[in-house]
Design a protein around this motif. Structure first.
Motif, PDB file in Angstrom:
ATOM      1  N   THR A  22       0.838  -1.209   0.000  1.00 42.56           N
ATOM      2  CA  THR A  22       0.000   0.000   0.000  1.00 42.56           C
ATOM      3  C   THR A  22       0.867   1.250   0.000  1.00 42.56           C
ATOM      4  OG1 THR A  22      -1.744  -1.160   1.215  1.00 42.56           O
ATOM      5  CG2 THR A  22      -1.803   1.240   1.244  1.00 42.56           C
ATOM      6  N   LEU A  23       1.905   1.258   0.848  1.00 42.10           N
ATOM      7  CA  LEU A  23       2.814   2.408   0.891  1.00 42.10           C
ATOM      8  C   LEU A  23       3.561   2.536  -0.429  1.00 42.10           C
ATOM      9  CD1 LEU A  23       4.242   4.722   2.326  1.00 42.10           C
ATOM     10  CD2 LEU A  23       5.849   3.054   3.282  1.00 42.10           C
ATOM     11  N   LEU A  24       4.019   1.417  -0.979  1.00 43.66           N
ATOM     12  CA  LEU A  24       4.761   1.455  -2.236  1.00 43.66           C
ATOM     13  C   LEU A  24       3.895   2.044  -3.348  1.00 43.66           C
ATOM     14  CD1 LEU A  24       7.185   0.768  -4.002  1.00 43.66           C
ATOM     15  CD2 LEU A  24       6.291  -1.559  -4.213  1.00 43.66           C
ATOM     16  N   VAL A  46       1.003 -12.873  -7.470  1.00 35.97           N
ATOM     17  CA  VAL A  46       0.561 -11.502  -7.740  1.00 35.97           C
ATOM     18  C   VAL A  46       1.569 -10.507  -7.212  1.00 35.97           C
ATOM     19  CG1 VAL A  46      -1.270  -9.811  -7.402  1.00 35.97           C
ATOM     20  CG2 VAL A  46      -1.825 -12.250  -7.611  1.00 35.97           C
ATOM     21  N   GLY A  47       2.048  -9.637  -8.095  1.00 38.27           N
ATOM     22  CA  GLY A  47       2.960  -8.574  -7.675  1.00 38.27           C
ATOM     23  C   GLY A  47       2.184  -7.301  -7.423  1.00 38.27           C
ATOM     24  N   ILE A  48       2.861  -6.154  -7.527  1.00 40.32           N
ATOM     25  CA  ILE A  48       2.168  -4.889  -7.300  1.00 40.32           C
ATOM     26  C   ILE A  48       1.249  -4.592  -8.461  1.00 40.32           C
ATOM     27  CG2 ILE A  48       4.033  -3.954  -5.892  1.00 40.32           C
ATOM     28  CD1 ILE A  48       4.963  -2.412  -8.281  1.00 40.32           C
ATOM     29  N   THR A 127      10.242   0.416   8.174  1.00 38.52           N
ATOM     30  CA  THR A 127       9.514  -0.770   8.621  1.00 38.52           C
ATOM     31  C   THR A 127       8.081  -0.405   8.948  1.00 38.52           C
ATOM     32  OG1 THR A 127      11.502  -1.825   9.514  1.00 38.52           O
ATOM     33  CG2 THR A 127       9.386  -2.581  10.371  1.00 38.52           C
ATOM     34  N   LEU A 128       7.142  -1.107   8.321  1.00 33.77           N
ATOM     35  CA  LEU A 128       5.731  -0.925   8.640  1.00 33.77           C
ATOM     36  C   LEU A 128       5.322  -1.911   9.720  1.00 33.77           C
ATOM     37  CD1 LEU A 128       5.943  -0.141   5.362  1.00 33.77           C
ATOM     38  CD2 LEU A 128       3.543   0.340   5.807  1.00 33.77           C
TER      39      LEU A 128
END
Length: 448
Positions: A22-24, A46-48, A127-128
């Motif tokens: 999500t951040l990416l 599944v990738g981004i 780090t999330l």
């Protein structure tokens, strides 16, 4: 090494479901002026979201054939070397690791290969943390602990799923595990891009600019207010706060400069170690002793103390003044403003093995003794040292020496000239079961 030409690299890590992708995707779709090459590594097919990437203007390199920190580290090196042929296409690199990965080996990649070190600079590790599930993960996963320990920025995500008290407790715990990291809270990884990119994390001075109290020792109090008072009786008026009580030490003859505040702070540490005298509303607060002001019911409460002559008085309180809306009133009931205020790093209690060691000392280090000490330290404790960074004053060297390291790997180079600045050493180590006293003694033995 020409630092200015090296491409900065940010590693995004965090346990499964913490919000890395999500951040990416948020970074890739925002207008930030960067051309970003993405190296993504997640288990599964599944990738981004490719639509996001196409709409953005980034190059994407996906590796989904295993864990980037072990089986495909060679692929990471290969991809980075291949990127060098396309340097005109990007000016930043993001590496997203699998949620099951220890980020240490990923970071090590940027120290191990001389060619990579010449082309890429590890800018920081973000780090999330899944606020709703991290407590359970820390109990059963060593990877979660190490992901937190390696971080330069800790993004406490999914805060909307946790109540305020539990969130405060969790933040205190992770701050105790990694006092070096900047901690931010978020929902759906919604944070400004400039808080996770271009961190310059190898440079401790930039960390200090963001957080001036970073290298201070931890104290059992969070706030000091200094007041210029005439002789007389004064009222401490407190509203409801986060606790049913607040510890406090009233210091007479308190100066406002940094040296005076630090001297009193160290003295107050000893007072806080003594049993607190319980003071109920309407009671007298002893000057120079540890007092515990009870606020057992709702509504504002008043406590009193005497000043025998005009002087500056310091209040060293367990909590920030705004948490209890602390007001100091004179005999006429008028509020007396603070002449100076200071926020300190609070003492946190946690049972985690991971913690931080800070060394800050003036003087010059003998290069031979320093090399011998570092070699011995990394040889014997390198496995337990997750991250290290800082700068050192080397005897006979006109420039300060900046460094960072991961486990047994160490990277450093001369930085700017010292000039008229005081020659000072600042080192920070994050790791498991580190012996701070022994490490400080070892470094002090390196000084000329």
């Amino acid at each position: 090494m020409n630092m200015s030409r090296r491409v900065p690299v940010t590693i995004l890590t965090g346990f499964l479901g913490s919000g890395k992708t999500t951040l990416l995707n948020r970074i890739l779709t925002e207008e930030h002026g960067k051309r970003i090459a993405v190296i993504e590594n997640e288990y599964g097919e599944v990738g981004i979201d490719q639509a996001l990437v196409i709409n953005a203007d980034e190059e994407v390199f996906e590796m989904s054939n295993g864990c980037i920190c072990c089986t495909v580290r060679g692929d990471l090196i290969r991809v980075l070397n291949n990127l060098n042929k396309r340097r005109d296409k990007f000016d930043y690199v993001l590496v997203e690791t699998t949620g099951l990965a220890d980020p240490g080996p990923v970071a090590q990649t940027f120290f191990m290969d001389d060619d990579l070190r010449a082309e890429y600079a590890l800018d920081g590790i973000v780090t999330l943390v899944d606020a709703a599930h991290i407590e359970q993960q820390l109990g059963r996963s060593g990877e979660s602990t190490e992901q937190i320990a390696f971080a330069d920025v800790l993004l406490l995500n999914k805060t909307d799923l946790v109540n305020g008290e539990a969130l405060d407790s969790l933040e205190a715990r992770i701050r105790g595990m990694n006092r070096m990291a900047r901690v931010m809270r978020s929902e759906r990884a919604n944070v400004p891009v400039d808080t996770v990119l271009d961190l310059g994390a190898f440079d401790l001075e930039q960390v200090l600019e963001r957080r001036p109290t970073f290298l201070e020792p931890e104290y059992p109090f969070e706030w000091t207010g200094v007041y210029s008072l005439d002789a007389g009786r004064y009222e401490l008026n407190l509203a409801d706060g986060p606790d049913p009580a607040m510890s406090l030490v009233v210091v007479s003859d308190q100066g406002t400069d940094d040296a005076a505040l630090r001297e009193s702070a160290e003295w107050c540490v000893r007072q806080y170690a003594e049993p607190a005298e319980i003071i109920h509303p309407g009671g007298e607060v002893p000057v120079g002793k540890h007092a515990n002001l009870r606020i057992d019911s709702s509504g504002r409460k008043s406590f009193f103390f005497e000043v025998d002559a005009p002087r500056q008085v310091g209040l060293y309180s367990q909590h920030l003044s705004e948490e209890f809306d602390l007001q100091l009133r004179n005999a006429d009931g008028a509020v007396v403003p603070a002449e100076a205020e200071r926020t300190w790093v609070a003492q946190h209690e946690h049972d985690d093995e991971v913690g931080s060691i800070s060394i800050e000392i003036d003087g010059d280090a003998d290069p031979k003794k320093l090399n011998a000490w570092l070699a011995k330290l990394l040889r014997e404790r390198g496995v337990d040292i997750f991250r290290m960074k800082g700068f050192i004053s080397i005897a006979g060297e006109s420039r300060r020496f900046v460094f960072q390291g991961v486990h047994m790997l160490f990277d450093g180079q001369p930085d700017r000239e010292w000039g008229d600045a005081p020659r000072r050493n600042q080192l920070v180590f994050i790791g498991r079961n580190l012996d701070g006293k022994s490490m400080r003694k070892g470094f002090e033995a390196c000084l000329v």
